[in-house]
Scaffold this active site. Structure first.
Site, short mmCIF file in Angstrom:
data_model
loop_
_atom_site.label_atom_id
_atom_site.label_comp_id
_atom_site.label_asym_id
_atom_site.label_seq_id
_atom_site.Cartn_x
_atom_site.Cartn_y
_atom_site.Cartn_z
CG ASN A 103 -1.76 1.24 1.35
OD1 ASN A 103 -1.95 1.97 0.38
ND2 ASN A 103 -2.28 1.49 2.55
CD1 TRP A 104 3.28 1.34 -3.13
CD2 TRP A 104 3.29 2.78 -4.84
NE1 TRP A 104 4.03 0.78 -4.15
CE2 TRP A 104 4.04 1.64 -5.19
CE3 TRP A 104 3.16 3.82 -5.76
CZ2 TRP A 104 4.67 1.52 -6.45
CZ3 TRP A 104 3.76 3.70 -7.00
CH2 TRP A 104 4.52 2.57 -7.34
CE LYS A 105 -0.04 3.27 4.98
NZ LYS A 105 0.21 3.44 6.43
CG HIS B 187 -5.50 1.54 5.70
ND1 HIS B 187 -5.02 2.51 6.55
CD2 HIS B 187 -4.46 0.70 5.44
CE1 HIS B 187 -3.73 2.26 6.79
NE2 HIS B 187 -3.38 1.18 6.14
CD GLU C 190 -2.77 5.55 6.85
OE1 GLU C 190 -1.67 5.30 7.34
OE2 GLU C 190 -2.98 5.60 5.62
CD GLU D 88 -2.85 -2.55 7.70
OE1 GLU D 88 -1.75 -2.51 7.16
OE2 GLU D 88 -3.73 -1.69 7.51
N GLY E 81 2.98 2.21 10.99
CA GLY E 81 3.87 3.35 10.81
C GLY E 81 4.58 3.78 12.08
CB SER F 92 5.80 -1.74 11.83
OG SER F 92 5.35 -0.42 12.07
N GLY G 253 3.20 -1.33 4.21
CA GLY G 253 3.12 0.10 3.99
C GLY G 253 4.43 0.67 3.48
N GLY G 254 5.19 1.32 4.35
CA GLY G 254 6.40 2.02 3.94
C GLY G 254 7.41 1.16 3.21
#
Length: 252
Positions: A9-11, A93, A95, A165, A171, A209, A230-231
């Site tokens: 997921n690049w967000k 998600h 967010e 998650e 994150g 993470s 994610g990241g």
């Protein structure tokens, strides 16, 4: 048999340069791994990622509207995502829930939209740190699963993936232990079974993470079928390493 899946997921990150530099090399390296790899770029880059992935990876959208079409400026529908070649949609998600007030009822409708458009839905669930410390984690997640998947028809369960998650691990650099993650995945599978779903055939992913150095330990747990990353999905080296940590065989 459960699908083994690593999804990135690049967000709200990315550029045409990132597409050019990342997607092709990653696609080339994961093509022969025997797992399913999915990328969720920002919507503006979906078509470019589909082209660069060259069928080695599936591509999805990070969010869809509750409506299939109409006068909803700025929205993106599930049929549109399918029309441009997407195979997945991400729903619920944390967010979206925290920053945009998305409810379980909305998650259910968006999931329904994806399924009706022929897409697979990765439906995210997870508790906050406050809820976990209060001993409410399993109850919170169970309610999210039941309510968010309440509109899934019996013949549509094959299009469903659930991603656990924990909000406190997204994150933050904190990661649930393999034991904690496995316990929640097992509980989720129990909730699915209670809903009449084919629980043992539904893929459950862990997110929060996940990195190259902890992926193998998480993926070794019997009810964890992959990860929502994610990241680390923004680095070709890290993302490929995580994909390589997921065995191609199935837990079933």
């Amino acid at each position: 048999m459960r699908r083994r899946i690593v999804a990135g997921n690049w967000k709200m990150n990315g550029s045409q340069s990132l597409v050019n530099e990342l997607v092709g090399p990653v696609a080339q390296q994961v093509r022969e791994l025997g797992i399913e790899t999915v990328v969720f770029p920002p919507a503006l880059y979906v078509s470019a990622v589909i082209q660069a992935a060259d069928n080695a990876m599936a591509v999805g959208v990070q969010n869809v509207s509750e409506k299939a079409q109409g006068a909803y400026t700025g929205e993106l529908s599930a049929p549109m995502a399918a029309d441009v070649g997407c195979r997945y949609g991400l729903v619920g998600h944390s967010e979206r829930r925290q920053l945009f007030g998305e409810t379980d009822a909305q998650v259910a409708v968006k999931t329904e939209q994806l399924l009706c458009a022929g897409l697979s839905a990765i439906v995210c669930v997870g508790e906050t740190l406050t809820q976990r410390e209060a001993g409410q984690a399993e109850a919170v997640v169970a309610a999210q699963v039941r309510d968010g998947l309440s509109k899934v028809a019996p013949e549509q369960w094959g299009q469903i993936v659930v991603a656990y998650e924990p909000v406190w691990a997204i994150g933050t650099g904190k990661t649930a232990t393999g034991k904690d993650a496995q316990a929640m995945h097992k509980a989720i599978r129990g909730v699915l079974a209670g809903m009449g779903a084919p629980a043992e055939s539904i893929s459950l992913l862990y997110g929060g993470s996940v990195k190259a150095d902890n992926a193998a330990a998480l993926f070794a747990e019997p009810d964890i079928d992959g990860g929502l990353i994610g990241g680390a999905s923004l680095s070709a080296t890290d993302f490929v390493s995580i994909c390589q940590a997921l065995p191609a065989d199935t837990h079933c």
